[in-house]
Design a protein around this motif. Structure first.
Motif: not given
Length: 162
Positions: A81-86, A110-116, A121-125, A131-140
């Motif tokens: 999952f490409p989280f790098e740009n975020a 800043l943290d809210s913008a990061f989460y969005e 990214v996850c919306n592309g799946y 589900t896995a991407c959303d879970g990782l996004a929440w964790t990050y």
């Protein structure tokens, strides 16, 4: 003749003053406005930041810190999952708001913008991948929300360079 000379000198002085004003470095209020524009939760804010990052020289008068450690000690692209740009945009916000003494007032946004950004990214799946991407996004997001600090703070606390 004297009137033409005075008019000519006045025109030259106005042109010089206008050129100097346009070439003058950005003031602090302008810098804060640009930073704010690039650190909102919207996709357009994220895209504006990514465009600016690709053309950093156009923004040199602001003295931005473009450095990044991407997702720090977490993977930049966990499970593909490409989280790098975020992470890059998040680093920019942390570093630059800290540099102008406005970090505490802006950390939550800043943290809210990061989460969005991560959720976009996850919306592309779909299905299990989403589900896995959303879970990782929440964790990050939870990690930066709870313990995220500016790299300079970490260096100061540990005595190591950021």
């Amino acid at each position: 003749m004297r009137r033409r000379l005075i008019t000519g000198l006045s025109s030259a002085a106005i042109a010089l003053a206008t050129t100097a004003a346009l070439a003058a470095p950005a003031n602090a209020a302008d810098k804060l406005q640009v930073m704010s524009d690039w650190s909102q939760t919207s996709a357009s804010s994220q895209q504006a930041f990514l465009n600016a990052r690709a053309n950093q020289g156009d923004w040199s008068e602001y003295g931005f810190d473009w450095s990044t450690d991407k997702c720090s000690s977490s993977p930049d692209n966990p499970f593909g999952f490409p989280f790098e740009n975020a992470c890059i945009r998040h680093d920019f916000g942390y570093r630059n708001y800290k540099a102008v003494g406005q970090f505490d007032a802006n950390k939550s946004r800043l943290d809210s913008a990061f989460y969005e950004d991560l959720k976009r990214v996850c919306n592309g799946y779909s299905g299990a991948q989403k589900t896995a991407c959303d879970g990782l996004a929440w964790t990050y997001y939870q990690a930066v929300s709870a313990v995220g600090v500016a790299p300079a703070d970490t260096a100061a606390k540990t005595g190591k360079a950021a």
